[in-house]
Design an enzyme around this catalytic site. Structure first.
Site, PDB file in Angstrom:
ATOM      1  N   HIS A 141      -3.023  -3.208  -5.767  1.00  0.00           N
ATOM      2  CA  HIS A 141      -3.488  -2.930  -4.369  1.00  0.00           C
ATOM      3  C   HIS A 141      -4.830  -2.887  -4.304  1.00  0.00           C
ATOM      4  O   HIS A 141      -5.526  -2.113  -4.914  1.00  0.00           O
ATOM      5  CB  HIS A 141      -2.913  -1.317  -4.120  1.00  0.00           C
ATOM      6  CG  HIS A 141      -3.212  -0.920  -2.742  1.00  0.00           C
ATOM      7  ND1 HIS A 141      -3.473   0.461  -2.614  1.00  0.00           N
ATOM      8  CD2 HIS A 141      -2.937  -1.404  -1.660  1.00  0.00           C
ATOM      9  CE1 HIS A 141      -3.550   0.526  -1.382  1.00  0.00           C
ATOM     10  NE2 HIS A 141      -3.548  -0.713  -0.754  1.00  0.00           N
TER      11      HIS A 141
ATOM     12  N   GLU B  62      -6.242  -0.554  -7.432  1.00  0.00           N
ATOM     13  CA  GLU B  62      -5.364  -0.021  -8.046  1.00  0.00           C
ATOM     14  C   GLU B  62      -4.318  -0.789  -8.822  1.00  0.00           C
ATOM     15  O   GLU B  62      -3.816  -1.876  -8.079  1.00  0.00           O
ATOM     16  CB  GLU B  62      -4.657   1.012  -7.023  1.00  0.00           C
ATOM     17  CG  GLU B  62      -5.452   2.126  -6.213  1.00  0.00           C
ATOM     18  CD  GLU B  62      -4.731   2.688  -5.392  1.00  0.00           C
ATOM     19  OE1 GLU B  62      -4.760   3.981  -5.297  1.00  0.00           O
ATOM     20  OE2 GLU B  62      -3.817   2.095  -4.697  1.00  0.00           O
TER      21      GLU B  62
ATOM     22  N   SER C  65       0.770  -1.175  -0.067  1.00  0.00           N
ATOM     23  CA  SER C  65      -0.014   0.056  -0.004  1.00  0.00           C
ATOM     24  C   SER C  65       0.747   1.452  -0.013  1.00  0.00           C
ATOM     25  O   SER C  65       0.381   2.508  -0.237  1.00  0.00           O
ATOM     26  CB  SER C  65      -1.100  -0.066   1.152  1.00  0.00           C
ATOM     27  OG  SER C  65      -0.148  -0.117   2.361  1.00  0.00           O
TER      28      SER C  65
ATOM     29  N   ASN D 146      -3.984   6.210  -1.017  1.00  0.00           N
ATOM     30  CA  ASN D 146      -3.309   6.494  -0.138  1.00  0.00           C
ATOM     31  C   ASN D 146      -2.240   7.932  -0.122  1.00  0.00           C
ATOM     32  O   ASN D 146      -1.986   8.704   0.850  1.00  0.00           O
ATOM     33  CB  ASN D 146      -2.291   5.372   0.381  1.00  0.00           C
ATOM     34  CG  ASN D 146      -3.039   4.451   1.106  1.00  0.00           C
ATOM     35  OD1 ASN D 146      -3.917   4.532   1.679  1.00  0.00           O
ATOM     36  ND2 ASN D 146      -2.416   3.188   1.336  1.00  0.00           N
TER      37      ASN D 146
END
Length: 306
Positions: free
Chosen positions: A161, A173, A140, A211
């Site tokens: 991800h 992702e 991540s 993130n």
């Protein structure tokens, strides 16, 4: 797209077919990935270091599948039992990394977020896996390029991800490095869609998309508390009612894990010391240092009953 609607075929793109998936790491993420891959008709090999870890992984999968079956087959017990047996039949577990890689088309690494450990693992995988096998990480926060720096098949690497809980969260992702080939990237996108996920493409940048936006936002919320600008409760209420977010940033920090968020922002700060958005928090350091990681430990910014 529901998993059931694509369960008839494995993933195929640009002549490359994903039939067998090896997932390394049987924690919450690895278990969830194994479940959705098996539900979409992929053969899954779930690998971990100890049998007790794998047993726990299978229990997680069974609990999750029962929820799926209750929803999909509420009035069809026989159909639900068949679905459960079919999915379970596509999941194997293994303690032997070498054996689990012999005929796999795709590797998804989902182990601890430790760069050195990941690099060692990928070097080992690269030496064992068939030449056509694509190697990916579910990291991540760590750069894919650094994780696979010792891998020779640089055209067959990438990032996948997933988000927790994997069977529920629709987003995936898909990350490409500067060396990822078009064929590899398109195959990964197709694989994600075959799992029933909505895929987004991203370059190998810090935190990818979610993130990179989410972590600085949460850290700034902590800075507001440190400065005495607002209380945790008022910050969360403001973002839920004012911005329409389902959870406030402080609640989300406790849910994600304060230790996890600290690890991510510390890593980014080390790599990009001049980037103001990666500023660390003394309050976060203090709370984590006290062993309060959020909901999973019963206390973080808020207290939780176990």
């Amino acid at each position: 797209m529901a998993a059931s609607s694509i369960a008839k075929n494995a993933t195929s793109s640009l002549g490359r077919t994903i039939k067998t998936v090896t997932i390394i790491g049987g924690g919450l993420m690895g278990s969830g990935i194994a479940q959705v891959a098996a539900e979409s008709n992929h053969k899954v090999i779930l690998v971990d270091q100890k049998q007790e870890f794998l047993d726990k992984s299978l229990n997680i999968i069974q609990t999750s599948l029962k929820r799926v079956i209750k929803k999909k087959f509420d009035k069809d017990q026989q159909g639900g039992e068949k679905y459960l047996n079919d999915v379970n039949g596509r999941i194997q577990t293994s303690l032997n990394l070498e054996e689990s890689l012999q005929s796999t088309d795709l590797v998804i690494e989902a182990i601890v977020e430790n760069l050195g450990i990941k690099q060692k693992l990928f070097k080992q995988i690269d030496q064992i896996a068939p030449k056509h096998t694509i190697l990916t990480s579910n990291t991540s926060s760590l750069p894919i390029t650094e994780i696979v720096q010792d891998v020779k098949r640089q055209d067959k690497v990438g990032g996948l991800h997933f988000f927790n809980p994997v069977p529920v969260m629709k987003l995936l992702e898909v990350i490409r490095t500067s060396s990822t080939s078009d064929e590899t990237f398109q195959t990964l996108l197709a694989f994600g869609k075959a799992l029933g996920k909505t895929t987004v493409s991203c370059k190998d940048t810090p935190g990818f998309i979610v993130n990179r936006l989410l972590v600085p936002y949460m850290i700034e919320a902590i800075h507001m508390i440190e400065r005495g600008d607002a209380t945790p409760e008022d910050i969360d209420t403001a973002m839920k009612l004012g911005a329409g977010y389902p959870m406030g940033p402080i609640e989300l920090l406790d849910y994600v894990g304060l230790d996890t968020s600290k690890y991510i922002v510390d890593g980014w700060k080390k790599r990009f010391p001049d980037d103001a958005s990666f500023k660390t928090s003394e309050l976060l350091n203090k709370i984590v240092g006290e062993g309060k990681f959020g909901k999973k430990t019963g206390a973080g910014f808020y207290k939780y009953s176990k």
